[in-house]
Design a protein around this motif. Structure first.
Motif, PDB file in Angstrom:
ATOM      1  N   TYR A 149       0.804  -1.224   0.000  1.00 40.56           N
ATOM      2  CA  TYR A 149       0.000   0.000   0.000  1.00 40.56           C
ATOM      3  C   TYR A 149       0.838   1.275   0.000  1.00 40.56           C
ATOM      4  CZ  TYR A 149       0.996   0.462   5.029  1.00 40.56           C
ATOM      5  OH  TYR A 149       1.625   0.602   6.247  1.00 40.56           O
ATOM      6  N   ARG A 163     -12.266  -5.691  -8.106  1.00 42.96           N
ATOM      7  CA  ARG A 163     -12.701  -4.998  -6.889  1.00 42.96           C
ATOM      8  C   ARG A 163     -12.814  -5.944  -5.693  1.00 42.96           C
ATOM      9  NH1 ARG A 163     -13.879   0.513  -5.542  1.00 42.96           N
ATOM     10  NH2 ARG A 163     -14.729   0.411  -3.435  1.00 42.96           N
ATOM     11  N   ALA A 164     -13.440  -7.096  -5.862  1.00 44.73           N
ATOM     12  CA  ALA A 164     -13.638  -8.020  -4.741  1.00 44.73           C
ATOM     13  C   ALA A 164     -12.304  -8.529  -4.215  1.00 44.73           C
ATOM     14  CB  ALA A 164     -14.515  -9.189  -5.183  1.00 44.73           C
ATOM     15  N   LEU A 166      -9.436  -6.981  -4.507  1.00 44.20           N
ATOM     16  CA  LEU A 166      -8.762  -5.856  -3.876  1.00 44.20           C
ATOM     17  C   LEU A 166      -9.280  -5.632  -2.461  1.00 44.20           C
ATOM     18  CD1 LEU A 166      -6.938  -3.379  -3.837  1.00 44.20           C
ATOM     19  CD2 LEU A 166      -8.743  -2.123  -5.040  1.00 44.20           C
ATOM     20  N   GLU A 167     -10.589  -5.667  -2.299  1.00 42.76           N
ATOM     21  CA  GLU A 167     -11.167  -5.444  -0.974  1.00 42.76           C
ATOM     22  C   GLU A 167     -10.710  -6.515   0.009  1.00 42.76           C
ATOM     23  OE1 GLU A 167     -15.346  -5.151  -1.592  1.00 42.76           O
ATOM     24  OE2 GLU A 167     -15.246  -3.057  -2.284  1.00 42.76           O
ATOM     25  N   HIS A 169      -7.829  -8.053  -0.121  1.00 35.43           N
ATOM     26  CA  HIS A 169      -6.439  -7.716   0.199  1.00 35.43           C
ATOM     27  C   HIS A 169      -6.367  -6.581   1.218  1.00 35.43           C
ATOM     28  CE1 HIS A 169      -4.479 -10.349  -2.669  1.00 35.43           C
ATOM     29  NE2 HIS A 169      -3.324  -9.839  -2.325  1.00 35.43           N
ATOM     30  N   LEU A 170      -7.189  -5.568   1.016  1.00 38.98           N
ATOM     31  CA  LEU A 170      -7.158  -4.423   1.924  1.00 38.98           C
ATOM     32  C   LEU A 170      -7.597  -4.830   3.322  1.00 38.98           C
ATOM     33  CD1 LEU A 170      -8.524  -1.516  -0.316  1.00 38.98           C
ATOM     34  CD2 LEU A 170      -6.154  -2.122   0.217  1.00 38.98           C
ATOM     35  N   THR A 171      -8.550  -5.744   3.396  1.00 40.46           N
ATOM     36  CA  THR A 171      -9.005  -6.237   4.694  1.00 40.46           C
ATOM     37  C   THR A 171      -7.873  -6.949   5.439  1.00 40.46           C
ATOM     38  OG1 THR A 171     -11.265  -6.492   3.885  1.00 40.46           O
ATOM     39  CG2 THR A 171     -10.672  -7.722   5.868  1.00 40.46           C
ATOM     40  N   ALA A 186      -8.339   3.464   4.615  1.00 39.45           N
ATOM     41  CA  ALA A 186      -8.786   2.524   3.582  1.00 39.45           C
ATOM     42  C   ALA A 186      -9.532   3.252   2.470  1.00 39.45           C
ATOM     43  CB  ALA A 186      -9.677   1.454   4.203  1.00 39.45           C
ATOM     44  N   ASP A 187     -10.371   4.212   2.831  1.00 44.92           N
ATOM     45  CA  ASP A 187     -11.126   4.945   1.813  1.00 44.92           C
ATOM     46  C   ASP A 187     -10.192   5.779   0.939  1.00 44.92           C
ATOM     47  OD1 ASP A 187     -13.524   3.914   2.657  1.00 44.92           O
ATOM     48  OD2 ASP A 187     -14.031   5.628   3.941  1.00 44.92           O
ATOM     49  N   LEU A 190      -8.326   3.453  -1.376  1.00 50.15           N
ATOM     50  CA  LEU A 190      -9.184   2.999  -2.480  1.00 50.15           C
ATOM     51  C   LEU A 190      -9.309   4.087  -3.542  1.00 50.15           C
ATOM     52  CD1 LEU A 190     -12.089   1.046  -0.744  1.00 50.15           C
ATOM     53  CD2 LEU A 190     -10.545   0.167  -2.513  1.00 50.15           C
ATOM     54  N   GLU A 194      -7.962   3.823  -7.431  1.00 54.97           N
ATOM     55  CA  GLU A 194      -8.831   4.068  -8.583  1.00 54.97           C
ATOM     56  C   GLU A 194      -8.165   5.064  -9.525  1.00 54.97           C
ATOM     57  OE1 GLU A 194     -11.651   3.845 -11.348  1.00 54.97           O
ATOM     58  OE2 GLU A 194     -11.424   2.520  -9.607  1.00 54.97           O
TER      59      GLU A 194
END
Length: 280
Positions: A149, A163-164, A166-167, A169-171, A186-187, A190, A194
Motif C-alpha cells: 500500500y 474490486r472483490a 482488492l477489498e 487484500h485491503l481487509t 482505507a477509503d 481505495l 482508482e
C-alpha cells in the motif's frame, strides 16, 4: 552504405574441430538484414556478409525454401518466421531474466535506480533491480519485501485487481503511518488506487520513507492482466514530482511496454497469469 558482417576464414576459432562454418555463414545472411536494410539484392547481401555471390545465392535459396526469407523480384527480405529462432530462448526465461536487461537500459538512461516486483500476499517482493545509488536507509536486494500500500509498484499491482479481490487484500492489510505522508485510510487508499487504475501508473511521494520518491508502471500479459510492476526510485533532491512525471514517466512506460511484449512472447498461452504466482 551496406554494413559488413563478413566472416574471416583465418579468424575462425575451432578449439574442438566441431565448428560448422556453413551454419555460421548462413546465420550471417540472416544478420545482414536490419532496420536500415530490410530488403537487399543478392549482390548487396554478398558484400554485407563477405561471401561470394554463389555462396550467398545457395544460402538465400535454402532460407527461402525453409520460409525464413522471401523474394520479390531481385530483392530479398526476412519473413516473420525468423522470430521462431528467438522464441525458444524467450520461452525459457523467467520474469526477472526478461526484465533485467530492460531495467539496465532504463537505469543507464535516467541515472536512477530501477526495480521489478510482484505481489505476494499484502507485500511486494523485489525480483529484479538495478541500483544506481543507495537511496534508502535499508538495502534493497532480490527478495526484499515492502508493504504494497505504501509503494508505487504495490499500488500498480493492487490497482490491477478486480474490486472483490482488492477489498479482500485491503481487509488483510495492516495499514500504518510509515511517514507523515503515508495514506493509511482505507477509503483514501481505495480512491488513490482508482486514480492509479485510470491513469495507468502510480507515483508515491515520501510515503515509504522520507526523502524517497518513486514512480511505477504495470507489466501486463496479453489479456491485460497486471502480473508485475517496474519502478524508478529517486530522491526529493534529484527530482520534483513534476520532473518525475515529465522526465521519468515516458521512459518508464516504454520499458514496461517492452518487458510486457517480451513476457507475452515467452508466455503466449498463459492468459490466467496472476501477480506473484509465476516467477519463473
Amino acid at each position: 552504405m551496406i554494413k559488413t558482417t563478413a566472416i574471416d576464414d583465418e579468424a575462425i576459432h575451432e578449439p574442438s574441430g566441431q565448428f560448422v562454418q556453413s551454419l555460421a555463414r548462413g546465420l550471417s545472411v540472416i544478420r545482414a538484414f536490419d532496420a536500415d536494410h530490410p530488403e537487399m539484392t543478392l549482390s548487396e547481401i554478398a558484400r554485407a556478409t563477405g561471401l561470394t555471390r554463389a555462396a550467398s545465392r545457395r544460402f538465400l535459396l535454402t532460407l527461402l525454401e525453409l520460409g525464413y526469407v522471401r523474394a520479390d523480384g531481385r530483392l530479398f527480405s526476412l519473413t516473420a518466421r525468423v522470430l521462431e529462432l528467438g522464441f525458444s530462448y524467450l520461452s525459457a526465461l523467467s520474469l526477472p531474466e526478461i526484465a533485467q536487461p530492460h531495467l539496465e537500459q532504463l537505469a543507464a538512461s535516467i541515472h536512477d535506480s530501477t526495480s521489478a516486483s510482484v505481489l505476494n500476499g499484502t507485500d511486494i517482493v523485489y525480483v529484479a533491480r538495478v541500483a544506481a545509488r543507495r537511496i534508502m536507509s535499508v538495502r534493497i536486494n532480490i527478495g526484499t519485501r515492502f508493504p504494497a500500500y505504501a509503494t508505487s509498484m504495490g499500488r500498480v499491482l493492487l490497482a490491477g485487481m478486480e474490486r472483490a479481490e482488492l477489498e479482500a487484500h485491503l481487509t488483510a492489510m495492516e495499514v500504518e503511518h510509515l511517514t507523515s505522508r503515508t495514506i493509511s485510510s482505507a477509503d483514501a487508499l481505495l480512491g488513490e488506487l482508482e486514480r492509479v487504475r485510470q491513469q495507468g501508473w502510480a507515483l508515491v511521494d515520501q510515503e515509504l520513507e522520507d526523502g524517497l520518491r518513486s514512480i511505477a508502471a504495470p507489466i501486463r500479459h496479453a489479456n491485460g492482466t497486471v502480473v508485475a510492476a517496474i519502478n524508478i526510485s529517486t530522491t526529493t533532491s534529484n527530482h520534483s514530482v513534476e520532473s518525475m512525471q515529465k522526465n521519468l514517466l515516458p521512459p518508464l512506460q516504454l520499458a514496461a511496454a517492452r518487458i510486457s511484449a517480451d513476457l507475452i512472447a515467452s508466455r503466449p498461452f498463459e492468459p490466467q497469469l496472476r501477480p506473484g504466482l509465476h516467477l519463473s
